[in-house]
Enzyme design. Structure first.
Site, PDB file in Angstrom:
ATOM      1  N   ARG A  63       0.805  -1.219   0.000  1.00  0.00           N
ATOM      2  CA  ARG A  63       0.000   0.000   0.000  1.00  0.00           C
ATOM      3  C   ARG A  63       0.838   1.269   0.000  1.00  0.00           C
ATOM      4  O   ARG A  63       0.573   2.211  -0.746  1.00  0.00           O
ATOM      5  CB  ARG A  63      -0.943   0.026   1.216  1.00  0.00           C
ATOM      6  CG  ARG A  63      -2.127  -0.893   1.071  1.00  0.00           C
ATOM      7  CD  ARG A  63      -2.565  -1.416   2.414  1.00  0.00           C
ATOM      8  NE  ARG A  63      -1.584  -2.374   2.903  1.00  0.00           N
ATOM      9  CZ  ARG A  63      -1.606  -3.673   2.629  1.00  0.00           C
ATOM     10  NH1 ARG A  63      -2.596  -4.173   1.948  1.00  0.00           N
ATOM     11  NH2 ARG A  63      -0.657  -4.499   3.057  1.00  0.00           N
ATOM     12  N   THR A  64       1.841   1.310   0.867  1.00  0.00           N
ATOM     13  CA  THR A  64       2.595   2.555   1.011  1.00  0.00           C
ATOM     14  C   THR A  64       3.341   2.885  -0.278  1.00  0.00           C
ATOM     15  O   THR A  64       3.300   4.014  -0.761  1.00  0.00           O
ATOM     16  CB  THR A  64       3.572   2.453   2.204  1.00  0.00           C
ATOM     17  OG1 THR A  64       2.840   2.024   3.351  1.00  0.00           O
ATOM     18  CG2 THR A  64       4.228   3.784   2.498  1.00  0.00           C
ATOM     19  N   LYS A  91      25.661  -4.989  -4.180  1.00  0.00           N
ATOM     20  CA  LYS A  91      27.112  -5.091  -4.406  1.00  0.00           C
ATOM     21  C   LYS A  91      27.887  -4.365  -3.304  1.00  0.00           C
ATOM     22  O   LYS A  91      29.081  -4.164  -3.416  1.00  0.00           O
ATOM     23  CB  LYS A  91      27.484  -4.465  -5.748  1.00  0.00           C
ATOM     24  CG  LYS A  91      26.857  -5.129  -6.951  1.00  0.00           C
ATOM     25  CD  LYS A  91      27.420  -4.482  -8.206  1.00  0.00           C
ATOM     26  CE  LYS A  91      26.495  -4.585  -9.379  1.00  0.00           C
ATOM     27  NZ  LYS A  91      26.811  -3.600 -10.402  1.00  0.00           N
ATOM     28  N   ARG A 113      11.861   3.631   2.908  1.00  0.00           N
ATOM     29  CA  ARG A 113      11.450   2.664   3.925  1.00  0.00           C
ATOM     30  C   ARG A 113      12.653   1.796   4.225  1.00  0.00           C
ATOM     31  O   ARG A 113      13.265   1.250   3.306  1.00  0.00           O
ATOM     32  CB  ARG A 113      10.283   1.807   3.437  1.00  0.00           C
ATOM     33  CG  ARG A 113      10.046   0.596   4.334  1.00  0.00           C
ATOM     34  CD  ARG A 113       8.791  -0.142   4.019  1.00  0.00           C
ATOM     35  NE  ARG A 113       7.610   0.601   4.439  1.00  0.00           N
ATOM     36  CZ  ARG A 113       6.392   0.074   4.533  1.00  0.00           C
ATOM     37  NH1 ARG A 113       6.198  -1.182   4.248  1.00  0.00           N
ATOM     38  NH2 ARG A 113       5.369   0.805   4.915  1.00  0.00           N
ATOM     39  N   HIS A 143       6.123   6.019  11.214  1.00  0.00           N
ATOM     40  CA  HIS A 143       5.497   5.825   9.903  1.00  0.00           C
ATOM     41  C   HIS A 143       4.546   7.020   9.732  1.00  0.00           C
ATOM     42  O   HIS A 143       3.331   6.895   9.882  1.00  0.00           O
ATOM     43  CB  HIS A 143       4.753   4.484   9.905  1.00  0.00           C
ATOM     44  CG  HIS A 143       4.342   3.991   8.547  1.00  0.00           C
ATOM     45  ND1 HIS A 143       4.384   4.772   7.409  1.00  0.00           N
ATOM     46  CD2 HIS A 143       3.847   2.778   8.157  1.00  0.00           C
ATOM     47  CE1 HIS A 143       3.943   4.048   6.383  1.00  0.00           C
ATOM     48  NE2 HIS A 143       3.627   2.844   6.813  1.00  0.00           N
TER      49      HIS A 143
END
Ligand code: NCD
Length: 317
Positions: A63-64, A91, A113, A143
């Site tokens: 959703r986010t 890497k 995030r 959040h």
């Protein structure tokens, strides 16, 4: 980390803690003006044409991530979704080198995030002055856009915050959703804010100041206007800490019978992903009190409001 510019406008959004109430109210007001009933076309504009927004997600998201992308596109911005698994981070490139690369590519806002505490603030401390950082979930800490969409959802169903009882239920200890909800509801003057959890999932004593603590769901839900359920954050626990799903449901699962302890017009929220039959019964998740799908719809509006706010100086230029 300063989130506001000298003129009081929002530059970064990393936490709702200490955000001035008028700014929160302005963002909610603007978000509300961008909400449309399902079936109607969502608002679109070219306000952010020529701006570029990059999504940098190192933890799973449905959703986010999708709603940040849609929000940016509906404002006319270009969007880059960095598939971190496919990027040079595997890497060994550092997060900051990835960020500098995006900055060189004229990215104006970075949506981050990450499972590690402090990543959004560290990045914000290193980017050029014209770049904004928006947290899309920081470890268990914050959040902020979820907090805003939760507040918007409550506002749509309960006109005033000043007389509400809200219970946040579940894995409070590991929940960034609960922390941002606590910050926003406290800023908006909610007088009765409760956290309900088994002792093992309660936060430390210095956190959630001002919230009443309940280890019994029955007392925690009594006469509340809003029930906010949370998922058990398995990814932030070791195997030994993980509660048994059946026992958890028996004591803390939101069933129709338990919901009857709340006020008759109570609303039920959940940030999703939901574990049906663990923290919430399907009858409740899909029932008449549930506003869970409204939360998702509101997420796009909130993210449009936030993107417009942090990039307003650019669209005016
Ligand atoms: C939440 C998250 O990632 O913090 N999901 C979301 O953004 N709606 C909640 C969760 O994962 O439990």
């Amino acid at each position: 980390m300063r989130q506001l510019r000298a003129d009081g406008s929002l530059r970064h959004l990393i936490t709702l803690e200490d955000l001035p109430r008028p700014l929160i109210e302005r963002l909610l007001e603007r978000s509300q003006s961008l909400v449309r009933p399902l079936g109607e076309r969502p608002p679109v504009s070219r306000a952010l044409a020529g701006c570029t927004v990059a999504n940098l997600f190192t933890e799973p998201s449905t959703r986010t991530r999708v709603s940040f992308e849609l929000a940016a596109k509906r404002l006319g911005a270009d969007v880059v979704n960095l598939e971190v698994q496919l990027s040079s981070r595997v890497k060994g490139e550092s997060m900051l080198d990835t960020v500098y690369t995006l900055q060189s590519l004229h990215v104006d806002a970075l949506v981050i995030r990450d499972a590690e505490t402090g990543v959004p603030a560290t990045v914000a401390a290193h980017v050029a002055p014209h770049v904004s950082i928006l947290s899309a979930g920081e470890a268990h800490v914050a959040h902020p856009t979820q907090g805003l969409l939760d507040a918007l959802t409550v506002r749509q169903h309960k006109s005033r915050f000043e007389n509400l009882s809200i219970a946040i239920v579940g894995d409070i200890r590991h929940s960034r959703v609960a922390r941002s909800a606590w910050h926003v509801f406290q800023a908006l003057g909610v007088p009765d804010l409760r956290i309900v959890a088994p002792p093992a999932l309660m936060p430390g004593p210095d956190e959630f100041r001002g919230c009443a603590r309940h280890t019994s769901l029955e007392t925690g839900l009594a006469e509340v206007d809003v029930v906010m359920m949370l998922r058990i954050q398995k990814e932030r626990m070791t195997e030994v800490d993980l509660p048994d799903a059946h026992r958890y449901y028996a004591s803390y699962g939101l069933t129709p019978e338990r919901l009857a302890l709340a006020r008759p017009d109570a609303i039920v929220m959940h940030p999703q992903p939901m574990n049906r039959g663990i923290e919430i019964a399907s009858d409740v998740a899909d029932g008449p009190h549930s506003v869970i799908r409204d939360q998702v719809r509101n997420g796009v509006a909130v993210r449009m409001a936030v993107l417009s706010e942090v990039l307003a100086w650019r669209s005016a230029a």
